[in-house]
Design a protein around this motif. Structure first.
Motif, PDB file in Angstrom:
ATOM      1  N   PHE A  22     -42.921   2.128 -35.671  1.00 23.45           N
ATOM      2  CA  PHE A  22     -43.106   1.276 -36.839  1.00 23.45           C
ATOM      3  C   PHE A  22     -42.483   1.891 -38.074  1.00 23.45           C
ATOM      4  CE2 PHE A  22     -44.866   0.019 -40.801  1.00 23.45           C
ATOM      5  CZ  PHE A  22     -44.802  -1.355 -40.707  1.00 23.45           C
ATOM      6  N   GLU A  23     -41.723   1.094 -38.782  1.00 23.38           N
ATOM      7  CA  GLU A  23     -41.366   1.398 -40.165  1.00 23.38           C
ATOM      8  C   GLU A  23     -41.278   0.067 -40.890  1.00 23.38           C
ATOM      9  OE1 GLU A  23     -37.471   2.842 -41.161  1.00 23.38           O
ATOM     10  OE2 GLU A  23     -36.558   1.811 -39.474  1.00 23.38           O
ATOM     11  N   ASP A  24     -41.363   0.107 -42.223  1.00 24.75           N
ATOM     12  CA  ASP A  24     -41.285  -1.151 -42.958  1.00 24.75           C
ATOM     13  C   ASP A  24     -39.823  -1.566 -43.085  1.00 24.75           C
ATOM     14  OD1 ASP A  24     -41.977  -3.430 -44.382  1.00 24.75           O
ATOM     15  OD2 ASP A  24     -43.656  -2.408 -45.334  1.00 24.75           O
ATOM     16  N   ILE A  25     -39.432  -2.462 -42.223  1.00 27.51           N
ATOM     17  CA  ILE A  25     -38.089  -3.054 -42.155  1.00 27.51           C
ATOM     18  C   ILE A  25     -38.343  -4.503 -41.775  1.00 27.51           C
ATOM     19  CG2 ILE A  25     -37.881  -2.321 -39.731  1.00 27.51           C
ATOM     20  CD1 ILE A  25     -34.878  -2.098 -40.046  1.00 27.51           C
ATOM     21  N   ASN A  26     -37.527  -5.426 -42.209  1.00 28.42           N
ATOM     22  CA  ASN A  26     -37.732  -6.844 -41.827  1.00 28.42           C
ATOM     23  C   ASN A  26     -39.053  -7.419 -42.351  1.00 28.42           C
ATOM     24  OD1 ASN A  26     -35.454  -6.746 -40.060  1.00 28.42           O
ATOM     25  ND2 ASN A  26     -36.754  -5.921 -38.430  1.00 28.42           N
ATOM     26  N   GLY A 257     -37.941   6.430 -38.904  1.00 30.02           N
ATOM     27  CA  GLY A 257     -36.957   5.563 -39.461  1.00 30.02           C
ATOM     28  C   GLY A 257     -36.434   5.982 -40.842  1.00 30.02           C
ATOM     29  N   ASN A 258     -35.402   5.243 -41.171  1.00 28.32           N
ATOM     30  CA  ASN A 258     -34.778   5.476 -42.462  1.00 28.32           C
ATOM     31  C   ASN A 258     -35.788   5.378 -43.602  1.00 28.32           C
ATOM     32  OD1 ASN A 258     -32.347   5.693 -41.174  1.00 28.32           O
ATOM     33  ND2 ASN A 258     -31.574   3.691 -41.795  1.00 28.32           N
ATOM     34  N   ASN A 259     -36.829   4.600 -43.392  1.00 26.37           N
ATOM     35  CA  ASN A 259     -37.689   4.302 -44.525  1.00 26.37           C
ATOM     36  C   ASN A 259     -38.487   5.504 -45.016  1.00 26.37           C
ATOM     37  OD1 ASN A 259     -38.429   2.423 -46.450  1.00 26.37           O
ATOM     38  ND2 ASN A 259     -40.386   2.047 -45.455  1.00 26.37           N
ATOM     39  N   ASN A 384     -35.219  12.264 -39.659  1.00 28.00           N
ATOM     40  CA  ASN A 384     -34.781  11.078 -38.898  1.00 28.00           C
ATOM     41  C   ASN A 384     -33.264  11.088 -38.776  1.00 28.00           C
ATOM     42  OD1 ASN A 384     -35.168   8.361 -37.699  1.00 28.00           O
ATOM     43  ND2 ASN A 384     -33.945   7.720 -39.478  1.00 28.00           N
ATOM     44  N   GLU A 385     -32.778  11.003 -37.565  1.00 32.01           N
ATOM     45  CA  GLU A 385     -31.334  10.863 -37.300  1.00 32.01           C
ATOM     46  C   GLU A 385     -30.504  11.835 -38.148  1.00 32.01           C
ATOM     47  OE1 GLU A 385     -30.188   6.734 -37.623  1.00 32.01           O
ATOM     48  OE2 GLU A 385     -31.116   6.277 -35.688  1.00 32.01           O
ATOM     49  N   ASP A 386     -30.814  13.101 -38.042  1.00 31.83           N
ATOM     50  CA  ASP A 386     -30.144  14.073 -38.916  1.00 31.83           C
ATOM     51  C   ASP A 386     -28.936  14.740 -38.268  1.00 31.83           C
ATOM     52  OD1 ASP A 386     -32.011  13.798 -41.103  1.00 31.83           O
ATOM     53  OD2 ASP A 386     -33.455  14.723 -39.755  1.00 31.83           O
ATOM     54  N   HIS A 437     -30.626   4.939 -29.225  1.00 30.46           N
ATOM     55  CA  HIS A 437     -29.535   4.159 -28.620  1.00 30.46           C
ATOM     56  C   HIS A 437     -29.638   2.698 -29.027  1.00 30.46           C
ATOM     57  CE1 HIS A 437     -29.201   7.559 -25.937  1.00 30.46           C
ATOM     58  NE2 HIS A 437     -30.399   7.339 -25.471  1.00 30.46           N
ATOM     59  N   TYR A 438     -28.704   2.232 -29.809  1.00 32.41           N
ATOM     60  CA  TYR A 438     -28.556   0.795 -30.049  1.00 32.41           C
ATOM     61  C   TYR A 438     -27.242   0.426 -29.387  1.00 32.41           C
ATOM     62  CZ  TYR A 438     -32.324   1.349 -33.395  1.00 32.41           C
ATOM     63  OH  TYR A 438     -33.541   1.606 -33.970  1.00 32.41           O
ATOM     64  N   GLU A 439     -27.303  -0.206 -28.235  1.00 30.71           N
ATOM     65  CA  GLU A 439     -26.111  -0.319 -27.395  1.00 30.71           C
ATOM     66  C   GLU A 439     -26.058  -1.656 -26.672  1.00 30.71           C
ATOM     67  OE1 GLU A 439     -23.813   1.912 -27.412  1.00 30.71           O
ATOM     68  OE2 GLU A 439     -24.750   3.741 -28.179  1.00 30.71           O
ATOM     69  N   ALA A 523     -36.953  -0.114 -30.824  1.00 27.31           N
ATOM     70  CA  ALA A 523     -36.912  -0.276 -32.287  1.00 27.31           C
ATOM     71  C   ALA A 523     -35.812  -1.270 -32.681  1.00 27.31           C
ATOM     72  CB  ALA A 523     -36.664   1.068 -32.967  1.00 27.31           C
ATOM     73  N   PRO A 524     -35.982  -1.933 -33.845  1.00 28.41           N
ATOM     74  CA  PRO A 524     -37.234  -2.024 -34.582  1.00 28.41           C
ATOM     75  C   PRO A 524     -38.218  -2.921 -33.823  1.00 28.41           C
ATOM     76  CG  PRO A 524     -35.342  -2.647 -35.972  1.00 28.41           C
ATOM     77  CD  PRO A 524     -34.875  -2.627 -34.549  1.00 28.41           C
ATOM     78  N   SER A 525     -39.445  -2.945 -34.287  1.00 31.62           N
ATOM     79  CA  SER A 525     -40.444  -3.636 -33.483  1.00 31.62           C
ATOM     80  C   SER A 525     -40.845  -5.004 -34.028  1.00 31.62           C
ATOM     81  CB  SER A 525     -41.679  -2.754 -33.332  1.00 31.62           C
ATOM     82  OG  SER A 525     -42.111  -2.259 -34.584  1.00 31.62           O
ATOM     83  N   ASN A 533     -33.694  -7.581 -41.998  1.00 31.75           N
ATOM     84  CA  ASN A 533     -32.444  -6.837 -42.094  1.00 31.75           C
ATOM     85  C   ASN A 533     -31.821  -6.617 -40.733  1.00 31.75           C
ATOM     86  OD1 ASN A 533     -34.843  -5.526 -43.445  1.00 31.75           O
ATOM     87  ND2 ASN A 533     -33.243  -4.957 -44.886  1.00 31.75           N
ATOM     88  N   TRP A 534     -32.644  -6.679 -39.686  1.00 29.35           N
ATOM     89  CA  TRP A 534     -32.176  -6.131 -38.414  1.00 29.35           C
ATOM     90  C   TRP A 534     -32.737  -6.955 -37.261  1.00 29.35           C
ATOM     91  CZ3 TRP A 534     -30.157  -0.820 -37.788  1.00 29.35           C
ATOM     92  CH2 TRP A 534     -29.940  -0.463 -36.452  1.00 29.35           C
ATOM     93  N   THR A 535     -31.859  -7.376 -36.391  1.00 31.51           N
ATOM     94  CA  THR A 535     -32.286  -7.992 -35.143  1.00 31.51           C
ATOM     95  C   THR A 535     -31.601  -7.226 -34.014  1.00 31.51           C
ATOM     96  OG1 THR A 535     -30.448  -9.556 -35.058  1.00 31.51           O
ATOM     97  CG2 THR A 535     -32.446 -10.258 -36.218  1.00 31.51           C
TER      98      THR A 535
HETATM   99  O1  AHR Z   1     -34.479   0.845 -36.386  1.00 34.45           O
HETATM  100  C1  AHR Z   1     -33.670   0.647 -37.497  1.00 34.45           C
HETATM  101  C2  AHR Z   1     -33.020   1.920 -37.992  1.00 34.45           C
HETATM  102  O2  AHR Z   1     -32.127   2.394 -37.044  1.00 34.45           O
HETATM  103  C3  AHR Z   1     -33.937   3.089 -38.229  1.00 34.45           C
HETATM  104  O3  AHR Z   1     -34.531   3.054 -39.472  1.00 34.45           O
HETATM  105  C4  AHR Z   1     -33.017   4.259 -38.129  1.00 34.45           C
HETATM  106  O4  AHR Z   1     -33.675   5.408 -37.668  1.00 34.45           O
HETATM  107  C5  AHR Z   1     -31.946   3.781 -37.183  1.00 34.45           C
HETATM  108  O5  AHR Z   1     -30.694   4.021 -37.671  1.00 34.45           O
END
Ligand code: AHR
Length: 673
Positions: A22-26, A257-259, A384-386, A437-439, A523-525, A533-535
């Protein structure tokens, strides 16, 4: 397939494999799972727009600071009722954290009409009105200069239709002499017995014009909660939380997450600004282009995991912030021990708040805020993602050493490994690596066996893995390279069956390697349709609980988690290699579970045998003729798990069982011994 329940090798499965990110996105938090039903409750700044036509508009992504000037005549999420003027005011701050408040001016001629005066809040693109008791609260302050006498005015708070004005339910707050030298905190309950036909409703706070004419009032922290998950105060939106709980995730990774990182050091997620009374919490512009109220703060995350019996994967700030066009480039604490000490100290204090006894400073604060019992923190992720930051190895080691010395039993997670050539990082024995992995579907299918010898080939026998973020982001392309460029809708909108098939194959590979892959989370959930912002996401929703879409990927997770077992069980196969069929088996005390995925476009005959005798078998299948099928708003149940029809082929005893595995299917079988 022959499932070796008696002679095969067994390993303990990874008990926390399936979790939730969980992060505050969308608007997944504010306007999402956080139970607050009103938008812009404290005039912190928001991106929710209200159109003058009375409709809802979520599409305009405007970044605006919350000043009177920036807002002009329209205050985000609000509209006046009757003969009333609304303004934003900075001269009567409620608290340091909330300097901007709502000014409600009722003109002297307001009693020319008997119509009520006041204002309405439009909710997060609507308010669901169903039979339940709503909790309302707000701070109110009469203007002692403009109001000639100490005002003695009552208020009506009502839930009403934004279209017809019909009042669904209301509560009267009796006339009283308001405190004229300070703010008064008002709470009330609205007992509602009706179901509104839609969610285009508002919360109205109104005065009788004859009593209030010529007066000015200020309002702030205007709040409305319906029932929350397990009745926690300031808790989670019940229906969304119940959907998550239904999946039984074993951990929650929060708050990003980025947040977590902020656009700048100053604007990062600062845990100490997210605790205590709501009026003292500092809002912040989140990394996903809207203000975060921090109403869903540190304590609420801990209560969330408590309520859902989950482990905490607490992400802490590692000294990097992301920067943006307005703020310049990435902002960071220099990578020296001196400079990073405050970052370490804030993380130590955070852990003391979460886990310390009430004899400690922060443990006592936690008790003061209502939770004397310490919470457990099982995992801490450092940053996060460093992988982009050349000095992450230093930051990680510095924070790891400092935290490990104070909290030796926590498992620490590095957000980078040697996945690029920028640096090598030494992840200490017992620590973990979080990989994302976003693939495309093929990426996941091809990596079915990725973890099989990962520890040996990378010489990392003492490091384990957290697949902390993953999803099938787009369909297969010729290049096989995921395109993150604009327009962002190269992402698929909803997870598809092909997503779940591919993610499932990858997860089978994780399940086969419980000594390597310990945790995973999609992610995201969560995604609010009105502003995102993200699907794709696991769950998509709007204000109306009846609209919620649980995706095919959600159902995959649910099924895989439910049939996880405590020990993996060996399966031998005389019929050929993996592809198009993929499988894995596990067992617990009384049952053996077999998972089979067919990624192919035709059914595959399969013979299944078990070494042990079984008393009964049942199965559940997710399948659809079109692998690009998905659940969507107007057909949320297009593809759901259904019981597998075993009547004609029900196996019994310990003989083998012939079965045609349908094309594009995910099946789980449970043999009760
Ligand atoms: O899930 C969305 C974003 O994707 C996250 O905030 C970040 O960790 C990744 O780049």
């Amino acid at each position: 397939l022959n499932i070796l329940t008696k002679t095969g090798t067994r390993n303990a499965t990874a008990p926390y494999l399936y979790g939730w990110m969980f992060e505050d996105i969308n608007h997944s938090g504010d306007g999402g799972i956080y139970g607050e039903l009103l938008t812009n409750r404290a005039f912190d700044g928001s991106t929710v727009t209200w159109s003058a036509l009375g409709g809802f508009s979520g599409s305009s992504i405007t970044w605006q600071e919350n000043t009177c000037e920036a807002y002009g005549p329209v205050i985000t999420g609000y509209k006046p009722v009757g003969n009333t003027t609304l303004r934003l005011d900075n001269l009567h701050p409620l608290t340091y954290a909330h300097p901007t408040v709502l000014e409600v001016d009722i003109p002297t001629n307001a009693n020319d009409s008997t119509d009520p005066v006041g204002f309405q809040n439009m909710g997060w693109w609507g308010i669901p009105v169903t039979p339940q008791t709503y909790n309302v609260s707000f701070f109110i302050y009469p203007d002692q200069v403009r109001n000639r006498a100490v005002p003695k005015t009552g208020l009506t708070v009502s839930l009403q239709s934004n279209i017809t004005g019909e009042v669904w339910a209301s509560v009267e707050i009796p006339a009283q002499s308001w405190n004229v030298v300070n703010w008064t905190y008002v709470t009330a309950q609205i007992v509602n017995t009706v179901t509104a036909p839609d969610t285009n409703n508002t919360l109205a706070i109104t005065f009788d014009p004859s009593a209030a004419q010529g007066q000015t009032y200020y309002f702030d922290q205007i709040s409305l909660f319906g029932e929350t998950f397990k009745d926690y105060a300031n808790g989670l939106r019940k229906d969304l939380a119940e959907s998550i709980y239904d999946l039984k995730p074993r951990f929650l990774r929060w708050p990003g997450g980025n947040n977590i990182e902020g656009y700048s050091i100053q604007r990062r997620w600062k845990w100490w600004e997210t605790i205590g009374p709501l009026q003292d919490r500092w809002p912040r512009p989140g990394n996903w282009e809207y203000y975060n109220t921090n109403g869903l703060g540190l304590m609420e995350f801990l209560q969330w995991t408590e309520a859902m019996e989950m482990e905490n994967v607490l992400a802490i700030y590692a000294g990097y912030s992301l920067g943006d066009a307005g703020e310049g480039n990435a902002d960071e604490y220099p990578a020296t021990a001196e400079a990073m000490y405050p970052v370490l100290k804030e993380a130590l204090d955070e852990l003391e708040f979460c886990t310390g006894s009430t004899d400690t400073y922060w443990g006592a604060k936690r008790a003061e805020y209502g939770h004397p019992e310490p919470f457990d923190i099982t995992f801490v992720e450092i940053g996060n993602e460093d992988w982009f930051g050349l000095d992450y190895p230093f930051r990680f080691k510095y924070l790891y050493d400092g935290l490990k010395a104070a909290y030796p039993n926590i498992t620490y997670i590095s957000t980078a490994y040697d996945e690029n050539t920028l640096y090598t990082i030494d992840i200490p024995a017992g620590a973990m690596w979080d990989t994302h992995h976003y693939e495309e579907p093929n990426f996941f299918i091809e990596r079915f066996d990725y973890w099989d010898n990962w520890q040996e080939t990378t010489n990392n026998t003492d490091v384990t893995v957290f697949i902390g973020e993953y999803s099938v982001l787009q369909v297969n392309t010729a290049s096989g390279i995921v395109d993150f460029t604009d327009p962002p809708d190269k992402h698929i909108f909803y997870p598809r069956l092909i997503s779940a098939l591919a993610e499932g194959v990858y997860l089978l590979g994780a399940e086969r390697n419980p000594n390597v892959v310990k945790l995973s989370s999609y992610a995201p959930s969560l995604q609010n349709w009105n502003w995102y912002n993200w699907t794709p996401n696991l769950i998509a929703f709007d204000a109306d609980p009846l609209h919620t879409v649980l995706s095919v990927s959600f159902y995959l997770q649910k099924l895989f988690n439910a049939y996880h077992g405590t020990e993996s069980v060996e399966v031998t196969n005389a019929e050929g290699d993996f592809n198009p069929l993929y499988w894995g088996a596990a067992a617990d005390e009384g049952s053996v579970y077999l998972k089979v995925i067919n990624i192919g476009n035709s059914s595959v005959p399969l013979s299944v045998g078990l070494e042990s005798a079984w008393t009964s078998v049942n199965g559940t299948i997710i399948t659809n003729p079109d692998p690009n099928g998905y659940n969507y708003k107007n057909n949320a149940t297009a593809i759901t798990p259904v019981p597998l029809n075993l009547t004609s082929t029900t196996p019994s005893g310990n003989g083998s069982w012939e079965w045609n595995v349908p094309a594009y299917s995910i099946t789980v079988l449970q043999f009760d011994l």
